[in-house]
Motif scaffolding. Sequence first.
Motif: not given
Lengths: 416, 249
Positions: A385-414
């Motif tokens: 599911t996170r992989a599905f979202a990555s097409e959107v999150t990958d477009a975020i320029r800031s590494d730290v922010l992108r990572q945070r969004v992805q982590d939070q998503l995984l946390e909620i999903l799990e």
Amino acid sequence: MSAAWLQELRREAAARFEELGYPTTRLEDWRYTNVGALAKTDWVSGEGRHDDVTPADLEHLTFPVFACSLFVFVNGHFAGDLSSPRALAGGVEVTTLSDALRDDPEGLRGRLGGLADSKRRAFAAQNLACFEDGAVVRIPAGVEIEQPIHLVFLSKPGAAPTDSHPRVLVVAESGSRATLIEDYVTFGEGEFFTNAVTEIFLEPNADLEHVRFQRESARGYHVSSLHVRQERDSRLAAHSISLGATLARNDVEATLVGEGAHADLYGLFLGTGRRLVDNHTTLDHAVPHTTSQELYKGILGGRSRGIFHGRVIVRPDAQKTDARQSSKNLLLSSGAEIDTKPQLEIHADDVKCSHGSTIGQLDEDALFYLRSRGIEEEQARALLTRAFASEVTDAIRSDVLRQRVQDQLLEILESE
Amino acid sequence: MLKIEKLHARAGDAEILKGLDLEVRPGEVHAVMGPNGSGKSTLANVLAGRPSVEVTAGKVLFEGRDLTELEPEERAREGIFLAFQYPVEIPGVSNLYFLKAALNSRRKHLGQEELDAMDFLTLAKEKAKLVEMDEALLNRAVNEGFSGGEKKRNEVLQMTVLEPKLAILDETDSGLDIDALRVVARGVNALRAPDRAMLVITHYQRLLDYIVPDVVHVLAGGRIVRSGGKELAQELEEKGYGWLTEDAA
């Protein structure tokens, strides 16, 4: 004592809100989203007191970086002690709306309320009438700032249902480049309602990345609107990441009024339990030679409901417009629902406009592949599911922010 | 280690395996050969626990435990590994992340400490070298845009990282040129150990020049119709399957 024009503006907005009332499902734009429960609640204006919020709490709720460009609002009120000094690198200014209105009201005239149409939009009118405070961000001409400007809006419900109406005004002057994060989080328990309005003016050749990261708690109603006006050769990348609240309605409106302007709209929304997430976007190509690209992805589980309504307008003389829209959705359960609807209003003939939408489920072969390597089924589902979202999150320029969004998503999903 | 008795299994409406018997002891390498449609991949999928394949009768015991009662991930943690005939592309999941999650779930199960990102990276690079896989592929999404050979190397890489007790190779040789085949075989041979068994499923004898089996079985019509030493593979190469499958039909 605030300026006469402002008093008048706010008085009119209050009157207009009274007239309009909360929207009902009889309105086309609110067909799927019933705000009846919100309308029936007696909301008490949230206090700015926050003695119990420590920097550590804040770090836990948001993300522990960029302490030097962090601005915190509690129930819409500025929390100076949790924020950094207001002058940033390159002369970038972050002022509170109340200070700006006191010190230089004329500078805001025509801008404040200039894009969010409070005649037509009930929530925008309510915000204009009721805003407690907010942020005014000015990025001076030619300044490029790498480090994101991070605005945190903390809803802090009290004993009674609590509302707040934060407001943001951004002016990106010509040739500037910056990233702005609006981060919506909740501290504590209780029912609350956040009604946020952001207006952004992009002057010629300005480049702004705007990330709206909403992860409020499940007892919240969240209504937001973002309005952008783009002059010649300006570039907008607007990300709407909507992970929280029981009901979330996000409107994004970009009007391209200068040739060569380009807008990228990205959206990621997550529905769990019985949540409802409604996204309405409008891309208004008002002049020739403007381009836009839009990608919204919905992830819906439980008995949640998602809505994507993407409107693209090409005005009569806006030849050579190129607008591409895509809505992709993942249904994680049989009880979840998505309504996706493009609305193209094309009044010019020499244009390229496309739209597409997909609705699918997780790939069973991929799921088995992950499981066959020892990865727990729930974790495998979350990963895919996170992989599905990555097409959107990958477009975020800031590494730290992108990572945070992805982590939070995984946390909620799990945790679901 | 693995004991299969009178196994019947179906995929969709079709019964594919019809009373298959097979026993594999620790340290042994068994080859399962057979014509297309004989049930080779179904056998591999039964062992790995693919949900779309249903066991309708018979027994599958792994170290004395009934395998059919375990979820695919539980089997993997117990030490079963299937190298897929068609490895799946998973956009958005990094190969390295995937491998680390897989290894750590196995380590956790074995009561070993989980590896952190740094230690894991070192291990993954070392194993990638063994299967002559470009390190850059570690950072790409799982199998996404990999060539056929790269996908198969990635399977063998996973196998060498996870160090299973029972490795099942489902037509790992298909689509490989001779150089890739050698590399894959080297990875597999490096894993041969007294406490480890392998089931090599293949259509052609060619792979068995490189991975020399202890026992060769011929699967036809959903059953093992002939078993023998490695010379049986040579015989099949010369005579084809016809002389065996006529009996089964």
